[in-house]
Design an enzyme around this catalytic site. Sequence first.
Site, mmCIF file in Angstrom:
data_model
loop_
_atom_site.group_PDB
_atom_site.id
_atom_site.type_symbol
_atom_site.label_atom_id
_atom_site.label_comp_id
_atom_site.label_asym_id
_atom_site.label_seq_id
_atom_site.Cartn_x
_atom_site.Cartn_y
_atom_site.Cartn_z
ATOM 1 N N ARG A 123 38.248 45.146 46.514
ATOM 2 C CA ARG A 123 39.264 44.214 46.999
ATOM 3 C C ARG A 123 40.437 44.924 47.680
ATOM 4 N NH1 ARG A 123 38.352 39.345 43.995
ATOM 5 N NH2 ARG A 123 39.307 38.266 45.729
ATOM 6 N N ARG A 400 40.374 30.052 34.513
ATOM 7 C CA ARG A 400 41.107 30.426 35.731
ATOM 8 C C ARG A 400 40.822 29.436 36.861
ATOM 9 N NH1 ARG A 400 40.505 36.326 37.763
ATOM 10 N NH2 ARG A 400 41.782 35.255 39.293
#
Length: 421
Positions: A123, A400
């Site tokens: 990422r 989440r």
Amino acid sequence: MDSILIQGGGALHGQIPIAGAKNACLALMPATLLAEEPLTLTNVPRLSDIATMTQLLQSLGAEVSSLADGKVLAMSSHDAENHVADYDIVRKMRASNLVLGPLLARHGHAVVSLPGGCAIGARPMDLHIHGLEQLGAEIELKEGYLHAKASRGLKGARIELRFASVGATENILMAATLAKGTTVIENAAREPEISDLATCLRAMGAQIDGDGTRTITIQGVDRLSGATHPVVTDRIELGTYMLAPVIAGGEVELLGGRRELVSAFADKLEESGAAIEQTDTGLKISRKNGRMNAVDVTTAVYPGFPTDLQAQMMAHLCTADGTSVLEETIFENRFMHAPELMRMGADISVEGGTATVRGVDRLKGAPVMATDLRASVSLILAGLAAQGETVVSRVYHLDRGYEQVVRKFRAIGANIERIKS
Ligand code: EPZ
């Protein structure tokens, strides 16, 4: 840590309301930093990621009030002076990096921790950094933090993205709204969440054209005002629940679902044997007939097959008739659900970014472990039709991104419960 227990069983029937999009909301919330006046979001999903972003904005000095049982966020950054986004919060959620562009545009400086890697990949943020530097920012990495400043303000530029990164497009788009002059983003991400953000920014007074296409043009303005904006429907939650009746049989209607939000995914599902009907209130899904058939899937940037639905689709293909090949082209490590599905009797072989799934008649319930948000829900989907009991551990991943996940599955008759530990 809580776990979720599923007794595999019969067909599913009923309706599920689809919430506002997590990935739209996580970009819309930092937009409040761009204006002194209040930004109010409605149709907000009740998720732990939203709570994390709330915590981050409050740490920057913004006021964020959660109203109407969490479905409305009233935000104001009139007095927000802090421009340091702390590692402790950023490491919990990569999307925290979306405060970088707004802080730079509003205050001329920002210190944002690099998010660090996560289960599905490294990422990096090179595309965010390169784009903001082209707008005139000076950005330096020091002790894990990006130190960014634009002492003479940001200036419009033509920016070509090497890859149509969602987050980089969002950071550059937000920063460009207050830059002097015109910015053009080439090879911009085209996800519906980008268009939703652009719609909200226009309501705040930004001048943006081309969102949803490869080329977005922004005319900078001196200041933005407040607005009220409804978060777009969550296409990933929609696609996830579309798979429930496909895997377990029956017929389910997903309220608020619109086919154009998931067209590539819906086309693949129909190719595999699903019947999909757009109704006035949502999307109705069932199997056309008995067994579903294997299909090949390659993930791609929007409007291609979403990477965020790859794990869920794999759960379905484990019991489809024939062999399916899944290519994951967006993230380097997004098959962690495969070994868990194999514990349930799935026949999968993984080679780099390619997973080959040979359909078996039925999976068998087993204790399995969630590794990331979308992998965790694919294990629940697999458990819906498996023989016997499946226990999914580490379900904090689920919280989440899936609002009231047990309640929504129970609404269509799934035998599922959450075990507090
Ligand atoms: C967004 O992440 C979503 N998250 C992800 O959803 C989604 O999987 C992803 O877009 C792709 O659709 C949010 O919107 C909060 P990217 P983002 O920048 O913006 C590489 C979920 O499950 N890349 O489009 O981080 C990157 O490593 C989450 O809800 C660079 O190389 O995705 C990845 O391989 C998971 N350099 C690919 O691009 C950069 O500067 C896609 O990343 C940025 C990205």
